[in-house]
Design an enzyme around this catalytic site. Structure first.
Site, mmCIF file in Angstrom:
data_model
loop_
_atom_site.group_PDB
_atom_site.id
_atom_site.type_symbol
_atom_site.label_atom_id
_atom_site.label_comp_id
_atom_site.label_asym_id
_atom_site.label_seq_id
_atom_site.Cartn_x
_atom_site.Cartn_y
_atom_site.Cartn_z
ATOM 1 N N GLN A 1 0.842 -1.198 0.000
ATOM 2 C CA GLN A 1 0.000 0.000 0.000
ATOM 3 C C GLN A 1 0.878 1.249 0.000
ATOM 4 O OE1 GLN A 1 -3.508 -0.623 3.000
ATOM 5 N NE2 GLN A 1 -1.852 -1.944 3.618
ATOM 6 N N ASN A 2 2.173 1.034 0.168
ATOM 7 C CA ASN A 2 3.083 2.181 0.295
ATOM 8 C C ASN A 2 3.391 2.789 -1.063
ATOM 9 O OD1 ASN A 2 3.062 1.457 2.940
ATOM 10 N ND2 ASN A 2 5.082 0.485 2.917
ATOM 11 N N HIS B 1 -1.573 1.301 -4.249
ATOM 12 C CA HIS B 1 -1.977 2.699 -4.015
ATOM 13 C C HIS B 1 -1.130 3.683 -4.821
ATOM 14 C CE1 HIS B 1 -4.085 1.676 0.085
ATOM 15 N NE2 HIS B 1 -4.767 1.273 -0.968
ATOM 16 N N GLY C 1 2.783 -4.615 8.994
ATOM 17 C CA GLY C 1 2.792 -3.172 9.250
ATOM 18 C C GLY C 1 1.647 -2.396 8.632
ATOM 19 N N GLU D 1 1.786 -3.864 16.960
ATOM 20 C CA GLU D 1 0.727 -4.097 17.965
ATOM 21 C C GLU D 1 -0.454 -4.798 17.303
ATOM 22 O OE1 GLU D 1 0.423 -0.006 18.946
ATOM 23 O OE2 GLU D 1 -1.105 0.362 17.420
HETATM 24 N N1 APR Z 1 7.020 -2.399 12.640
HETATM 25 C C1 APR Z 1 5.838 -3.045 12.386
HETATM 26 N N2 APR Z 1 4.653 -2.407 12.362
HETATM 27 C C2 APR Z 1 4.654 -1.086 12.610
HETATM 28 C C3 APR Z 1 5.835 -0.356 12.889
HETATM 29 C C4 APR Z 1 7.063 -1.084 12.907
HETATM 30 N N3 APR Z 1 8.232 -0.496 13.153
HETATM 31 N N4 APR Z 1 5.495 0.934 13.099
HETATM 32 C C5 APR Z 1 4.175 1.011 12.967
HETATM 33 N N5 APR Z 1 3.642 -0.199 12.667
HETATM 34 C C6 APR Z 1 2.247 -0.547 12.389
HETATM 35 C C7 APR Z 1 1.236 0.179 13.260
HETATM 36 O O1 APR Z 1 0.997 -0.558 14.447
HETATM 37 C C8 APR Z 1 0.014 0.208 12.347
HETATM 38 O O2 APR Z 1 -0.791 -0.956 12.513
HETATM 39 O O3 APR Z 1 1.970 -0.116 11.067
HETATM 40 C C9 APR Z 1 0.598 0.197 10.933
HETATM 41 C C10 APR Z 1 0.489 1.506 10.187
HETATM 42 O O4 APR Z 1 -0.859 1.790 9.965
HETATM 43 P P1 APR Z 1 -1.339 3.038 9.079
HETATM 44 O O5 APR Z 1 -0.637 4.275 9.500
HETATM 45 O O6 APR Z 1 -2.822 3.034 9.105
HETATM 46 O O7 APR Z 1 -0.788 2.671 7.607
HETATM 47 P P2 APR Z 1 -1.418 1.699 6.521
HETATM 48 O O8 APR Z 1 -2.122 0.562 7.152
HETATM 49 O O9 APR Z 1 -0.333 1.398 5.549
HETATM 50 O O10 APR Z 1 -2.471 2.657 5.823
HETATM 51 C C11 APR Z 1 -3.201 2.169 4.723
HETATM 52 O O11 APR Z 1 -4.174 4.323 4.422
HETATM 53 O O12 APR Z 1 -4.244 6.630 4.229
HETATM 54 C C12 APR Z 1 -4.103 5.444 3.571
HETATM 55 O O13 APR Z 1 -3.300 5.277 1.408
HETATM 56 C C13 APR Z 1 -2.851 5.314 2.740
HETATM 57 O O14 APR Z 1 -1.763 3.265 2.047
HETATM 58 C C14 APR Z 1 -2.290 3.973 3.158
HETATM 59 C C15 APR Z 1 -3.500 3.280 3.759
#
Ligand code: APR
Length: 235
Positions: A94-95, A112, A179, A207
């Site tokens: 998604q990154n 994305h 993540g 978490e």
């Molecule tokens: N190692 C593992 N997991 C981690 C770490 C780490 N060092 N740091 C953070 N996390 C986890 C958090 O616990 C959380 O569950 O990564 C997740 C990040 O969640 P979001 O910020 O919601 O990111 P993501 O799930 O990729 O978002 C999805 O949302 O806004 C949109 O388009 C954007 O692609 C993105 C989508």
């Protein structure tokens, strides 16, 4: 872990790039704490104020291109696993950063979109970009100003390559989410699609999330991902 999987789909989210220095979206100091989603990540926000949207992505692009940002041990472990694994492997991220490809991942889908690409609104041609953009930047194909948009999927838009992703999910025997908070559809439903076809599902995250995976591993991605994939390779 039961028998060694033959076909694996991995989904990554912002958490895998957090230890490379790119902020996640939903952490207390994350991107969405400091920006309004509807202003910078929707087609309506872009129509209302394109300059604000350009500036948001300019900042993120500049950050991604700084020498301090590079792939971490989790990106590297996924690329190594793909190289050594003798089954089917698809990495869906998604990154919008380019850290998976910089770590040498091969079979990769940016569902994305990508920060280092722009799309012409007239021709739909996609261009690689490293530089800043504003409303006056002329498109490389039609030479018009104001015709370029980030090649990023915004809220309300369809993620990319969903047919290919769904086919892989329906045919995999292991699905691993790394993540990602599971807040954004359709990625949040991938583990269910995989489960319907009896794949085992694994979550690697800092978490617990609300999704119900068969197996969960908690910890920073730079530690949990290398360990998990090394043991998978030798299972
Ligand atoms: N190692 C593992 N997991 C981690 C770490 C780490 N060092 N740091 C953070 N996390 C986890 C958090 O616990 C959380 O569950 O990564 C997740 C990040 O969640 P979001 O910020 O919601 O990111 P993501 O799930 O990729 O978002 C999805 O949302 O806004 C949109 O388009 C954007 O692609 C993105 C989508």
């Amino acid at each position: 872990m039961t028998s060694r999987p033959r076909s694996i789909v991995v989904l990554t989210g912002a958490g895998i790039s957090a230890e490379s220095g790119i902020e996640t979206f939903r952490a207390s100091e994350g991107l969405w704490a400091n920006h309004h989603v509807e202003d910078v990540a929707t087609p309506q926000g872009f129509a209302r104020n394109p300059q604000l949207v350009y500036e948001f992505y300019n900042q993120r692009r500049r950050q991604l291109l700084t020498p301090e940002i590079s792939p971490n041990a989790a990106h590297a472990a996924l690329a190594k696993f793909e190289h050594e694994f003798d089954g089917e492997f698809l990495l869906v991220t998604q990154n919008v950063d380019n850290l998976h490809e910089r770590a040498s991942s091969q079979n990769l889908i940016h569902m994305h979109g990508e920060l280092l690409k722009m799309r012409c609104l007239n021709s739909n041609l996609i261009f690689d970009v490293n530089e800043d953009f504003d409303y006056d930047t002329r498109c490389r194909c039609c030479r018009s100003a104001g015709n370029l948009r980030p090649q990023v999927v915004w809220f309300g838009e369809m993620p990319l390559q969903m047919n290919r992703i769904n086919r892989a999910l329906e045919n995999c025997d292991m699905f691993i989410a790394i993540g990602t908070s599971g807040n954004v559809y359709p990625a949040s439903g991938f583990y269910r699609t995989a489960k319907i076809k009896k794949a085992s599902t694994v979550e690697l995250n800092l978490e617990q999330t609300d999704s119900s995976f068969d197996q969960r591993v908690y910890g920073p991605a730079t530690e949990s991902v290398p360990l998990f994939f090394e043991s998978l390779l030798h299972s």
